[in-house]
Design an enzyme around this catalytic site. Structure first.
Site, mmCIF file in Angstrom:
data_model
loop_
_atom_site.group_PDB
_atom_site.id
_atom_site.type_symbol
_atom_site.label_atom_id
_atom_site.label_comp_id
_atom_site.label_asym_id
_atom_site.label_seq_id
_atom_site.Cartn_x
_atom_site.Cartn_y
_atom_site.Cartn_z
ATOM 1 N N LEU A 1238 -61.098 9.301 -12.481
ATOM 2 C CA LEU A 1238 -60.594 7.996 -12.875
ATOM 3 C C LEU A 1238 -60.117 7.945 -14.314
ATOM 4 C CD1 LEU A 1238 -63.323 5.734 -11.214
ATOM 5 C CD2 LEU A 1238 -61.088 6.311 -10.302
ATOM 6 N N ASP A 1382 -73.906 9.112 -8.975
ATOM 7 C CA ASP A 1382 -72.981 9.869 -9.836
ATOM 8 C C ASP A 1382 -73.658 10.273 -11.142
ATOM 9 O OD1 ASP A 1382 -70.684 11.181 -10.232
ATOM 10 O OD2 ASP A 1382 -69.472 9.464 -10.793
#
Length: 1473
Positions: A1238, A1382
């Site tokens: 991202l 994550d």
């Protein structure tokens, strides 16, 4: 024959000797007696033993005693009759052979290992991979098959492992064979795939019967047969025989015992660790579950790796390993086709296996985050050893898998004791593990501490002996010392090289250390007689192991060890470390070339000699490349590098070593030739007609003042001879002897300087000596052409004087060398020529004084003149045009073998011809002349036509004379037509070969000519005696000066003590005056610094004012764009994030102005800053400029009290500061790949910061969202999209940080690890108006523990278990509303988490935490894939993770727990943004 007898004596087969029918109803089978089958599986016709139940002879119908068949009671043992070599046909295009043996099921495993190692010549495995799975054919997906095949073969071949299978051509054994076929090596020695197969199930096993035979075997079996064929890609087969036919299972016990026996063997003779064993499960039936249980329940457990996605048992184990499902029984029934009771038993077996969950690893080939299959196999095997990190490192060292050690052992946070890695480094060097040596050095291994004299000797004694320390000539117990190694190095390099190991200082130190070792050994034997010799020998070695201040081992010593041991890869790696890269490359080239010559002379094989020569050329090319690179960057420094004397290499220069190595490319390089040209010309600056100017200046010395000379700077790269140093001028070291240089310059005028520089130039010496030599030859020729008188004439006296002074010069050259280095002087051809000329002339001079021998003296003079005439050829070698031709002639003279062949033909013909034509000759020495005289001249065309036919005259016709014409014809044909043309062809070939490289060889030989005249005295013979006298007087003068200095030292001490008292008072007064002047100067400098500081502050204030005006305009535009123009306040208060981000530049700048005005009155900061500015501008190559970079604005979160009575973290809330703080960031020049899915990341360094917002000089990571991500979220946040995304990223990291703080508070003390999340701040990049996040850079091995889809790694340490348990804890702690995934970072420092939130339909799709929130899908995936570890159990978490939807109707235990529900309700008030 011995192997055959050994196998038959130790291995047996089993045969059933008693027929026991499977069905005991004899009356019903009377008519089909031929179809009766024994319990062993054979029909009655195939049985060799008696029938115990023959019709009419068996027991009566009333008998109830039924005998059960047993291997021990009903089989007989006899020597095996089936062993040899199998040739598999139609299997692959390449040849596939396999060794096999038929053996009993109770064979001891010791004999099996002995068979494999001694008879089959297999290497002891460093890993055993036991592959289990389905025996029937089953499909595998392409991805799973590729992962299994590549992982298995890579793990086996890279570590030297044995793969054990069932060996049949179906099921998992066939997949193993296909893997070997596709990915395996073609080298038969690396293919160690052993099939342990029951003898009774093999198709056509009768074809294998035979002792030490070669059998062809068809791998394709009959599809209608129940038996199986052997797989053709296996390398060895153990055919287990228990006397049965068509029955499997007898191999299981033998396989277990064999694996257990190999497991307890040492992995390497140098290492104490045992051979690791790992079980690999692929598919499989119910029996595989029992096999897995047996492995994990052993006294020394065996780790198991399960390939998920292969089917049946493997998938079932993987499923239950990850979670406990309710429909497991149904799955077992469907998967194996069994009843519920049997399924329950299998489930119990699986649950018992799960009690040892830590020994079972699941490999999912569909997952992209997990490691490769080969690394998974090796990591699993390490986990099962239960060894310490040091022992695991030794195992990976034996495997030569540095990547496994780097990822699993030498990791961040692992503590190592001081010196614990030194033994590993020693083992890595001895085992030639280059990757491990590199890994240990990268992890901080100090070679200066590790490399001692004892370890260096251990390296030389533990590996293959050196070529020149012939093992056959040394006693078996002889220990090679470093002194021996030094002698070997001197022998190989040759010349005047003197090794460090053979010098007197090292010998004295070595002898002292040896005496200390002997004294300690005697003390140990005297005080500890009970201690064994091995234990007592450890202490004395510590003397040599301790680093010695007199001798420090360096990378050079280790590099020479690698070269002498012929370890090219290790030598190349060590060459890259340390200093003097060019010198080491040239030394390696020389050592390898010398070893190649020794190997060729010792008849060690052409391959060995060629390999050593190849290594020599490789290092030689490295030296040439280094010289070329250095020459391109700096020509003068490259030339200095060539002539720099290396202390570590016997004060040799790189150029000397290259010449000794015959590295012609190095010497012929432009850099070397330019240096040689400068050496040749000296300080003379001539380009055209140099020879004419030099000769004219020699004949007319006045012309020297008209010549041009180079300056001192132009000659700085040229080393000066000792004469120049004594004369008071050293351009290479102008500051080394300043006083002598000043004295020399005072006593030298410019014209004397020119005279000295002219006559000391080698080119002038060459022409001066050449002119004198030509005069000498003319006088010598006159002497030999005229009659010798009783008294010598003037010409003869001059000749005698010339040769005697030449002899004195040669004696001086020899005296400069040591007696042991005389062979170096005699290795030069022209030295031998001069020696013979001088010796022959002295003989002639001694003979000329007597009348009787004067004629003989004249003859000796005439012969001696030849030697001195040939000496002229050496003078032509200097010329660039004549030199290459002389090199060609030198090569053409080397025709020894052709001349020998021609001499043989000549002597054979001459002897036969003389014996036929003169049969009655008396013995005399003239016969030798007559034999070769005429045949020799016949070669050049003089055939003596009148003597061809001896019978043309009756008086010369003798019996057999008619044969001489025929013999002469044959002789002339062979000698004149064949041999002479061969000689011409040889010369022609040499010419064409040498014409292309002759110039290069001349450049190489040019070094010798220049160095010869560089070292010669400038006066030629006979005037050279003056130079000799000068040298003697100079050496005497220097000795006198040294003695005088020693005497003056004692006298000066006495004088100094007398004068010191009187001068002390005078010096005290002078010091007082100096101190007063210094104080005045300091006051003036302080005043000047104050004024300069005020000017700089005023200029900075003006610049800040301009920036403030521009920032005000930009701020108004930003506020108008946001649409939220609110009054600006300067007091701190809690506001929303949209308001608090308005930049208060006016308030900040007003405060900054007050600070600036306040500091104007203090002089100390100004002085410090002025000094800092001066220092910054005085340092060259400053990596980060002062206040360099881009100005940014930093916004941080601060903690404020919430007004609660609780005194913990829940009583505080996080709010944004009202105004940002300024910092200056500069991007690093060398950026690593830090981008994610991202965001993009960039490393920056802080060069200035306001307050403590950032740490000055620290490295930070700035992250920005990718443009495509910003475009996607513009629909949700049309204005300031990147700002909204950054705020939510910071919000979720702060939420995860708060959860982690609470986690560290409530976790039990049995969990010693306390992970933490980094602080993240908001950053506004003013130059382009971009919003980003900034956090501190983490150094170390970055690792990802799980991702935002719930996939996680298999934990291998307590820290990894704690981090994975944190995700589970957040889900339970927040009442299944939030989940932190994550997790990634370096060690315990984490960053960039993903805060997953349960989907809420009332939220209208508003993003709570950032774009990485995948909602319910991620939570459901986590619930399925998470495996609770020991840390989860310590935290009291349930072993089963359930979804929120599954517990909506149940009573939550967390609501009644004040430590959970209450805390989470307060936790929700943390984030008021």
């Amino acid at each position: 024959q011995s192997r055959r007898s050994w196998i038959q004596a130790n291995f047996c087969k089993r045969e059933c000797v008693k027929f026991l029918p499977v069905s005991r109803d004899h009356h019903s089978l009377a008519h089909v007696i031929s179809f009766l089958r024994c319990c062993c599986g054979r029909l009655i016709a195939e049985h060799v033993g008696p029938y115990s139940g023959l019709l009419g002879h068996g027991p009566g119908p009333d008998s109830t005693d039924e005998e059960e068949w047993s291997v021990l009671r009903h089989t007989s043992v006899s020597p095996t009759d089936a062993f040899g070599l199998l040739d598999f046909q139609a299997s692959t295009k390449r040849t596939c052979h396999a060794k096999y043996v038929r053996l009993s099921s109770d064979t001891p495993p010791e004999l099996l290992v002995q068979l494999m190692l001694r008879e089959w010549h297999m290497e002891m495995p460093k890993l055993v991979i036991s592959v289990h799975g389905g025996t029937e054919s089953f499909p595998l997906s392409p991805r799973v098959y590729q992962a299994f095949s590549t992982g298995l073969i890579t793990a086996a071949e890279s570590t030297g492992a044995w793969i054990l299978t069932d060996g049949i051509n179906t099921g998992v054994s066939k997949y193993v064979g296909d893997a070997v076929k596709v990915y395996g090596s073609h080298d038969q020695r690396k293919r160690n795939v052993v099939g342990i197969t029951p003898w009774g199930i093999i198709e056509n096993n009768s074809d294998l019967i035979g002792c030490d035979v070669f059998r062809h075997y068809q791998a394709l079996g009959n599809p209608l047969s129940k038996r199986a064929s052997l797989n053709g890609m296996h390398s060895h087969f153990l055919l287990v025989d228990d006397g049965t036919m068509g029955k499997s299972g007898c191999q299981i016990d033998l396989r277990k015992r064999l694996e257990r026996h190999i497991h307890f063997q040492k992995i390497n003779p140098r290492l104490p660790e045992h051979v690791p064993l790992v079980c690999v499960v692929v598919e499989g039936g119910p029996a595989i579950l029992s096999v897995v249980l047996e492995y994990v329940r052993r006294s020394s457990p065996v780790p198991v790796l399960v390939f998920e996605g292969t089917g049946r048992a493997a998938d079932l184990l993987a499923l239950i390993h990850k979670q406990t499902a309710e429909d497991v029984l149904l799955r077992i029934q469907e998967m194996f086709g069994v009843e519920r009771q049997e399924a329950s038993e299998l489930l119990n077996i699986i649950m018992e296996c799960m009690e040892h969950r830590e020994l079972i690893t699941i490999f999912d080939s569909e997952s992209e985050d997990l490691q490769e299959a080969d690394a998974a196999i090796l990591t699993t095997s390490l986990r099962g050893t239960r060894a310490s990190p040091e022992e695991q490192l030794n195992i990976t060292l034996a495997w030569d898998r540095a990547d496994v050690a780097k990822d699993n052992i030498l990791v961040y946070g692992q503590q190592w004791q001081a010196g614990s890695l030194e033994q590993t480094m020693l083992d890595a060097l001895l085992m030639d593990r280059v990757s491990f040596v590199k890994l240990l050095i990268e992890n901080g291994m100090s070679m200066n501490r590790f490399l001692t004299i004892s370890r260096l000797e251990q390296l030389y004694n533990r590996v293959i002996p050196i070529y020149h320390l012939h093992e056959t000539r040394l006693p078996a117990v002889y220990r090679i010392s470093l002194i021996d190694i030094g002698m070997v190095i001197e022998y190989l390099i040759g010349g005047a090289y003197r090794s460090t190991y053979t010098r007197k200082s090292f010998r004295a130190m070595y002898s002292l250390m040896s005496l200390q070792i002997h004294s300690q050994s005697f003390h140990l034997l005297k005080t500890h007689r009970i201690v064994s010799l091995q234990e007592g020998a450890v202490a004395p070695q510590d003397v040599k192991s301790a680093p010695s201040p007199e001798f420090v081992c360096t990378f050079n010593d280790l590099f020479v060890w690698a070269v002498l041991k012929h370890r090219q890869e290790m030598a190349m790696f060590l060459w890259q470390h340390g200093e003097q890269a060019m010198a080491r490359a040239v030394v390696a080239c020389k050592l390898y070339r010398a070893m190649a010559e020794e190997a060729k002379e010792s008849n060690m094989g052409d391959s060995m000699s060629e390999e050593l020569k190849k290594n020599s050329l490789e290092f030689g090319q490295l030296a040439v490349d280094l010289l070329d690179q250095a020459f391109r960057k700096n020509e003068r420094m490259a030339m200095k590098l060539l002539t720099w004397e290396m202390k570590d290499w016997s004060n040799f220069t790189c150029l000397q070593m290259a010449v000794s190595s015959r590295l012609s490319l190095f010497v012929a390089h432009n850099c070397t030739q330019m240096l040689l040209t400068d050496l040749w010309m000296g300080r003379l600056n001539m380009s055209k007609n140099s020879w004419f100017k030099i000769i004219a200046s020699i004949l007319m010395p006045v012309a020297i003042q008209m010549l041009e000379f180079k300056s001192q700077a132009e000659m700085s790269h040229v080393p000066q001879p000792q004469e120049a140093l004594q004369f008071g001028w050293d351009p290479g070291n102008p500051g080394a002897s300043e006083q002598e240089g000043e004295r020399g310059s005072r006593c030298l005028c410019p014209w004397t300087r020119k005279v000295y520089d002219f006559y000391t130039a080698p080119v002038v010496k060459f022409w001066f000596h050449t002119m004198a030599f030509l005069v000498f030859l003319m006088m010598f020729s006159y002497t030999v052409l005229v009659r010798l008188d009783e008294k010598p004439n003037i010409q003869e006296c001059l000749v005698i004087t010339y040769i005697l002074t030449m002899a004195a010069e040669k004696a001086r050259e020899v005296s400069a060398l040591k007696i042991t280095k005389l062979k170096v002087w005699f290795s030069e051809y022209w030295n031998i020529n001069d020696f013979m000329g001088i010796l022959l002339f002295l003989v002639g001079v001694s003979l000329r004084w007597h009348q009787e021998t004067r004629l003989a003296s004249h003859i000796v003079y005439s012969l001696d003149f030849i030697f001195w005439s040939v000496r002229l050829l050496d003078l032509f070698a200097v010329n660039q045009h004549a030199g290459p031709y002389l090199t060609m002639i030198t090569k053409m003279v080397n025709m020894f073998y052709i001349v020998v062949i021609m001499a043989i033909v000549l002597v054979s013909f001459g002897t036969s011809r003389k014996s036929i034509l003169s049969p009655n000759e008396d013995p005399s020495w003239s016969l030798l002349r007559d034999v070769v005289f005429q045949p020799y001249w016949m070669i050049f065309g003089e055939v003596y036509a009148g003597e061809i036919d001896a019978c043309s005259k009756p008086e010369t016709c003798v019996p057999g004379a008619f044969l001489t014409p025929f013999l002469q014809a044959v002789y002339l044909f062979v000698q004149y037509i064949i041999m002479v043309n061969v000689l011409i062809a040889f010369f022609n070939n040499v010419y064409f070969d040498m014409s292309s490289i002759s110039r290069k060889l001349w450049k190489y030989n040019r070094y010798r000519y220049i160095m010869t005249y560089q070292e010669k005295p400038w006066l030629p013979p006979p005037l050279i005696l003056l130079s000799h006298m000068t040298l003697c007087l100079s050496s005497m003068w220097h000795k006198h000066r040294k003695a005088t200095k020693r005497g003056r030292t004692g006298l000066s001490k006495c004088v100094f003590s007398l004068v010191f008292v009187s001068r002390a008072e005078e010096m005290a007064g002078v010091l007082v005056e100096v101190a007063e002047k210094v104080s005045i100067i300091q006051d003036n400098m302080r005043t000047l610094d104050n004024h300069l500081g005020q000017l700089q502050d005023l200029s900075a204030l003006a610049l800040d004012t301009i920036n403030f005006l521009s920032a005000t305009d930009n701020q108004q535009q930003e506020v108008a764009r946001l649409g939220k123009s609110q009054p600006i306040t300067c007091h701190h208060e809690q506001v929303t994030y949209s308001c608090c981000l308005q930049i208060e530049d006016k308030c900040r700048d007003s405060v900054g102005l007050k600070k600036v005005l306040k500091t104007l009155n203090s002089p100390l900061p100004q002085i410090k800053r002025n000094n800092l500015m001066r220092l910054a501008h005085s340092i060259p190559f400053t990596p980060v400029s002062l206040l360099g970079g881009v100005e940014v604005c930093i916004y941080t979160l601060e903690e404020t009290e919430a007004g609660s009575s609780l005194k913990d973290l829940s009583s505080k809330i996080s709010t944004w500061i009202q105004h940002g703080r300024t910092a200056v960031l500069q991007p690093l020049a060398h950026q690593e790949v830090l981008d994610g899915g991202l965001r993009r990341a960039t490393k920056v360094v802080c060069t200035w910061a306001e307050g403590d917002v950032l740490k000055l000089g620290s490295v930070y990571v700035v992250k920005a969202f990718r443009p495509e991500v910003v475009r996607i979220w513009q629909k949700v946040f049309p204005i300031s999209t990147s700002l909204h995304l950054c705020l939510r990223e910071i919000q979720q990291q702060r939420a995860a940080q708060k959860l982690m703080q609470r986690f560290n508070q409530i976790k039990p003390s049995s969990v010693p690890y306390s992970p933490r999340f980094l602080d993240v701040s908001l950053l506004h990049w003013r130059s382009d108006g971009q919003w980003l996040t900034v956090e501190k850079n983490m150094g170390g091995h970055f690792r990802k523990y799980n991702n935002n889809t719930g996939e996680e790694i298999s934990p291998s340490s307590g820290l990894e278990e704690a981090i994975l348990a944190f995700s589970h804890w957040t889900y339970e702690y927040t009442n299944r509303e939030l989940l932190v995934l994550d997790l990634q970072g370096v060690g315990a420092d984490l960053t960039d988490p993903s805060l997953i939130r349960v989907d809420d339909k009332s939220s209208s799709g508003e993003m709570a935490f950032g774009p990485a929130n995948l909602g319910d899908d991620a939570i459901q995936s986590f619930v399925i894939k998470h495996t609770c570890n020991s840390c989860c159990k310590k935290l009291g978490l349930s072993g089963e993770v359930t979804l929120m939807s599954q517990v909506e109707d149940e009573q939550h235990s967390l609501t009644s727990d004040p430590h959970n529900s209450g805390d989470f309700s307060l936790f929700k008030s943390f984030f008021i943004l």
